[in-house]
Scaffold this motif. Structure first.
Motif, PDB file in Angstrom:
ATOM      1  N   ARG A 100     -57.180 -85.926 -26.723  1.00  0.00           N
ATOM      2  CA  ARG A 100     -57.366 -87.362 -26.922  1.00  0.00           C
ATOM      3  C   ARG A 100     -56.801 -87.796 -28.280  1.00  0.00           C
ATOM      4  O   ARG A 100     -56.159 -88.847 -28.388  1.00  0.00           O
ATOM      5  CB  ARG A 100     -58.853 -87.700 -26.821  1.00  0.00           C
ATOM      6  CG  ARG A 100     -59.165 -89.177 -26.784  1.00  0.00           C
ATOM      7  CD  ARG A 100     -60.627 -89.391 -26.439  1.00  0.00           C
ATOM      8  NE  ARG A 100     -60.922 -89.022 -25.070  1.00  0.00           N
ATOM      9  CZ  ARG A 100     -61.346 -89.888 -24.145  1.00  0.00           C
ATOM     10  NH1 ARG A 100     -61.497 -91.155 -24.447  1.00  0.00           N
ATOM     11  NH2 ARG A 100     -61.615 -89.473 -22.930  1.00  0.00           N
ATOM     12  N   THR A 101     -57.027 -87.002 -29.320  1.00  0.00           N
ATOM     13  CA  THR A 101     -56.486 -87.338 -30.639  1.00  0.00           C
ATOM     14  C   THR A 101     -54.968 -87.362 -30.612  1.00  0.00           C
ATOM     15  O   THR A 101     -54.329 -88.283 -31.152  1.00  0.00           O
ATOM     16  CB  THR A 101     -56.977 -86.322 -31.682  1.00  0.00           C
ATOM     17  OG1 THR A 101     -58.403 -86.359 -31.741  1.00  0.00           O
ATOM     18  CG2 THR A 101     -56.405 -86.630 -33.057  1.00  0.00           C
ATOM     19  N   TRP A 141     -56.399 -90.908 -36.420  1.00  0.00           N
ATOM     20  CA  TRP A 141     -56.268 -90.545 -35.004  1.00  0.00           C
ATOM     21  C   TRP A 141     -57.529 -89.831 -34.519  1.00  0.00           C
ATOM     22  O   TRP A 141     -57.936 -89.997 -33.361  1.00  0.00           O
ATOM     23  CB  TRP A 141     -55.017 -89.704 -34.798  1.00  0.00           C
ATOM     24  CG  TRP A 141     -53.847 -90.331 -35.484  1.00  0.00           C
ATOM     25  CD1 TRP A 141     -53.126 -89.840 -36.534  1.00  0.00           C
ATOM     26  CD2 TRP A 141     -53.310 -91.640 -35.207  1.00  0.00           C
ATOM     27  NE1 TRP A 141     -52.165 -90.733 -36.928  1.00  0.00           N
ATOM     28  CE2 TRP A 141     -52.253 -91.846 -36.127  1.00  0.00           C
ATOM     29  CE3 TRP A 141     -53.607 -92.634 -34.282  1.00  0.00           C
ATOM     30  CZ2 TRP A 141     -51.501 -93.013 -36.132  1.00  0.00           C
ATOM     31  CZ3 TRP A 141     -52.863 -93.800 -34.286  1.00  0.00           C
ATOM     32  CH2 TRP A 141     -51.830 -93.977 -35.206  1.00  0.00           C
ATOM     33  N   ILE A 142     -58.158 -89.059 -35.392  1.00  0.00           N
ATOM     34  CA  ILE A 142     -59.425 -88.424 -35.020  1.00  0.00           C
ATOM     35  C   ILE A 142     -60.519 -89.475 -34.877  1.00  0.00           C
ATOM     36  O   ILE A 142     -61.340 -89.414 -33.947  1.00  0.00           O
ATOM     37  CB  ILE A 142     -59.807 -87.361 -36.065  1.00  0.00           C
ATOM     38  CG1 ILE A 142     -58.756 -86.241 -36.090  1.00  0.00           C
ATOM     39  CG2 ILE A 142     -61.189 -86.778 -35.775  1.00  0.00           C
ATOM     40  CD1 ILE A 142     -58.970 -85.214 -37.181  1.00  0.00           C
ATOM     41  N   ALA A 143     -60.530 -90.462 -35.779  1.00  0.00           N
ATOM     42  CA  ALA A 143     -61.538 -91.524 -35.700  1.00  0.00           C
ATOM     43  C   ALA A 143     -61.384 -92.337 -34.422  1.00  0.00           C
ATOM     44  O   ALA A 143     -62.377 -92.696 -33.774  1.00  0.00           O
ATOM     45  CB  ALA A 143     -61.437 -92.425 -36.927  1.00  0.00           C
ATOM     46  N   TRP A 158     -64.132 -92.666 -31.503  1.00  0.00           N
ATOM     47  CA  TRP A 158     -64.566 -93.990 -31.053  1.00  0.00           C
ATOM     48  C   TRP A 158     -64.410 -94.130 -29.541  1.00  0.00           C
ATOM     49  O   TRP A 158     -65.272 -94.653 -28.854  1.00  0.00           O
ATOM     50  CB  TRP A 158     -63.760 -95.052 -31.791  1.00  0.00           C
ATOM     51  CG  TRP A 158     -64.266 -96.463 -31.594  1.00  0.00           C
ATOM     52  CD1 TRP A 158     -65.503 -96.854 -31.165  1.00  0.00           C
ATOM     53  CD2 TRP A 158     -63.525 -97.657 -31.846  1.00  0.00           C
ATOM     54  NE1 TRP A 158     -65.581 -98.220 -31.123  1.00  0.00           N
ATOM     55  CE2 TRP A 158     -64.388 -98.745 -31.536  1.00  0.00           C
ATOM     56  CE3 TRP A 158     -62.232 -97.924 -32.311  1.00  0.00           C
ATOM     57  CZ2 TRP A 158     -63.973-100.071 -31.664  1.00  0.00           C
ATOM     58  CZ3 TRP A 158     -61.833 -99.237 -32.446  1.00  0.00           C
ATOM     59  CH2 TRP A 158     -62.688-100.301 -32.130  1.00  0.00           C
ATOM     60  N   SER A 159     -63.292 -93.645 -29.014  1.00  0.00           N
ATOM     61  CA  SER A 159     -63.049 -93.768 -27.576  1.00  0.00           C
ATOM     62  C   SER A 159     -63.995 -92.899 -26.761  1.00  0.00           C
ATOM     63  O   SER A 159     -64.262 -93.197 -25.593  1.00  0.00           O
ATOM     64  CB  SER A 159     -61.596 -93.395 -27.259  1.00  0.00           C
ATOM     65  OG  SER A 159     -61.381 -92.002 -27.415  1.00  0.00           O
ATOM     66  N   LEU A 160     -64.494 -91.818 -27.347  1.00  0.00           N
ATOM     67  CA  LEU A 160     -65.467 -90.985 -26.647  1.00  0.00           C
ATOM     68  C   LEU A 160     -66.805 -91.706 -26.510  1.00  0.00           C
ATOM     69  O   LEU A 160     -67.534 -91.510 -25.528  1.00  0.00           O
ATOM     70  CB  LEU A 160     -65.648 -89.659 -27.386  1.00  0.00           C
ATOM     71  CG  LEU A 160     -64.466 -88.686 -27.297  1.00  0.00           C
ATOM     72  CD1 LEU A 160     -64.633 -87.548 -28.295  1.00  0.00           C
ATOM     73  CD2 LEU A 160     -64.329 -88.136 -25.881  1.00  0.00           C
ATOM     74  N   ARG A 161     -67.133 -92.537 -27.499  1.00  0.00           N
ATOM     75  CA  ARG A 161     -68.379 -93.308 -27.431  1.00  0.00           C
ATOM     76  C   ARG A 161     -68.198 -94.614 -26.676  1.00  0.00           C
ATOM     77  O   ARG A 161     -69.135 -95.127 -26.089  1.00  0.00           O
ATOM     78  CB  ARG A 161     -68.883 -93.584 -28.854  1.00  0.00           C
ATOM     79  CG  ARG A 161     -69.377 -92.335 -29.575  1.00  0.00           C
ATOM     80  CD  ARG A 161     -70.013 -92.665 -30.913  1.00  0.00           C
ATOM     81  NE  ARG A 161     -69.016 -92.936 -31.943  1.00  0.00           N
ATOM     82  CZ  ARG A 161     -68.734 -94.135 -32.435  1.00  0.00           C
ATOM     83  NH1 ARG A 161     -69.368 -95.195 -31.978  1.00  0.00           N
ATOM     84  NH2 ARG A 161     -67.828 -94.283 -33.382  1.00  0.00           N
ATOM     85  N   ALA A 175     -63.481 -81.078 -35.773  1.00  0.00           N
ATOM     86  CA  ALA A 175     -64.233 -82.246 -36.227  1.00  0.00           C
ATOM     87  C   ALA A 175     -65.120 -82.832 -35.140  1.00  0.00           C
ATOM     88  O   ALA A 175     -66.201 -83.359 -35.439  1.00  0.00           O
ATOM     89  CB  ALA A 175     -63.267 -83.312 -36.739  1.00  0.00           C
ATOM     90  N   LEU A 176     -64.684 -82.742 -33.878  1.00  0.00           N
ATOM     91  CA  LEU A 176     -65.417 -83.363 -32.775  1.00  0.00           C
ATOM     92  C   LEU A 176     -65.858 -82.286 -31.789  1.00  0.00           C
ATOM     93  O   LEU A 176     -65.011 -81.562 -31.256  1.00  0.00           O
ATOM     94  CB  LEU A 176     -64.540 -84.393 -32.055  1.00  0.00           C
ATOM     95  CG  LEU A 176     -63.949 -85.502 -32.932  1.00  0.00           C
ATOM     96  CD1 LEU A 176     -63.035 -86.394 -32.103  1.00  0.00           C
ATOM     97  CD2 LEU A 176     -65.059 -86.319 -33.570  1.00  0.00           C
TER      98      LEU A 176
END
Length: 405
Positions: A164-165, A366-368, A372-375, A155-156
């Motif tokens: 991270r997820t 958890w993916i969201a 979000w934390s990557l941005r 997904a990412l």
């Protein structure tokens, strides 16, 4: 990865689309790679932390305040729903003719048979029931985090997506239930690989795994609906429709359980009626359920510990609704359908119950959070600082049995 072009192309998409379809159909599930081993290492470290907490609880909060020796750390895991699973695994659903017609009945038929069956099988090798339950959850949790990380990496498009997820997932406030002899870990160990198999176009594996997930929790039916929508939205050529019958397989597990209950009680929906008797899961409109939960949380009608629990239920429901809106806006409709059905089931009882625990099963959450934390790099730090203490509080209250979370 190099893909050779066949000399005789099959009917269907051509060019890059055909190569993509061929890769999805022929590529086997990858073995454990460095990224998988990394999340497993993270998983093991958090399990060590959870078990240290369980050991400390048995020392600091013994059932007998005058005890001179600490209880076994396994005793801390024998709480609440565990006894239902244990009684089913030991004695079956209706021992010695007992059932809903018996005074004081424990409504054990509310719990699906998948976890008790696995527990009984493992107990044949591990004599201690609580140890067997912990082992089931430990192994199942490892499978779940690997599958979750692989879904996140699809997904990412970043190297750190899986780790991270999984970090957000394992440090979530209700992560303690992944180590308990409960159904969350086993369900995820079946549901997440099923979703991953569907993304790879392996509908046979997806159907079988979802069928098994349906034997563990009724939530498996919501997953089956999401997979069906995923199949319909992704079927661009004729060949995948041959796999459509696999999508009906998940219904087999609840049908068989309903048939068993009908044979023993005369009621194929006895599991649902047991939930209504024991846990107030009779139907109420969503606004009635919200109102009842709000009154329990803020109306000073409950003890402070239980009031805090209801407040957590409300917060988890709000998080679920926000996530649902995000999924719909992003047109991730299969995941949105899965979440919508889950929220409907949880949000139409007399009051909310086990919504925070259910967040463990919302893999898009958890993916969201990872995305979000990557941005916004500060999101991860804020999550660790805030969720860390909450996770500890939930773990200690569960392990001490101070409230029925």
């Amino acid at each position: 990865m190099t893909v050779s072009t066949p000399t005789r192309p099959a009917a269907g998409p051509t060019g890059p689309a055909a190569v993509t379809v061929a890769v999805r159909r022929r590529r086997p599930a990858p073995r454990l790679g460095p990224a998988d081993r990394e999340v497993l290492w993270l998983y093991v470290l958090t399990r060590i932390g959870v078990w240290i907490t369980a050991g400390a609880v048995t020392w600091l909060f013994p059932p007998d305040g005058e005890a001179r020796r600490p209880a076994s750390p396994l005793s801390a895991w024998q709480r609440w729903d565990w006894w239902h699973y244990l009684h089913i695994a030991e004695d079956g659903y209706f021992p010695a003719g007992a059932g809903p017609w018996t005074p004081g009945w424990d409504n054990r038929e509310a719990f699906f048979p998948g976890f008790p069956l696995v527990l009984r099988a493992v107990h044949a090798v591990v004599p201690h029931w609580a140890a067997a339950g912990a082992l089931v959850s430990f192994v199942a949790g490892g499978v779940a985090v690997v599958a979750l990380a692989r879904i996140a990496r699809r997904a990412l498009p970043v190297a750190d997506a899986g780790r991270r997820t999984v970090l957000f997932f394992l440090l979530s406030p209700c992560a303690v239930f992944l180590a308990a002899g409960y159904t969350e870990a086993l369900f995820l160990a079946l549901a997440l690989p099923a979703w991953l198999a569907a993304q790879r176009g392996n509908w046979a594996a997806a159907g079988v795994l979802t069928c098994l997930a349906c034997s563990v929790r009724v939530t498996g039916l919501f997953l089956a609906a999401a997979l069906a929508l995923h199949f319909v939205l992704g079927a661009r050529e004729r060949a995948p429709w041959r796999s459509a019958p696999w999508l009906a397989l998940p219904a087999l597990a609840p049908l068989l359980y309903g048939w068993y209950l009908a044979a023993r009680t005369g009621d194929a929906m006895a599991w649902k009626h047991a939930q209504e008797r024991g846990w107030y899961r009779d139907f109420h409109t969503p606004w009635e359920a919200w109102s009842h939960t709000w009154e329990a949380a803020f109306g000073h009608t409950q003890a402070t510990g239980y009031a805090l629990m209801w407040q957590g239920e409300l917060l988890a429901m709000v998080v679920g609704l926000v996530l649902l809106v995000v999924l719909v806006i992003r047109r991730r409709l299969p995941e949105a359908l899965y979440l919508a059905l889950t929220l409907w089931a949880l949000g139409t009882s007399y009051w909310y119950m086990s919504v925070p625990r259910s967040t463990l099963l919302w893999w898009p959450l958890w993916i969201a959070l990872a995305e979000w934390s990557l941005r916004r790099p500060r999101v991860l730090a804020a999550y660790l600082y805030v969720a860390g203490p909450v996770t500890t509080v939930v773990a200690v209250t569960f392990l001490t049995g101070r409230w029925a979370g």
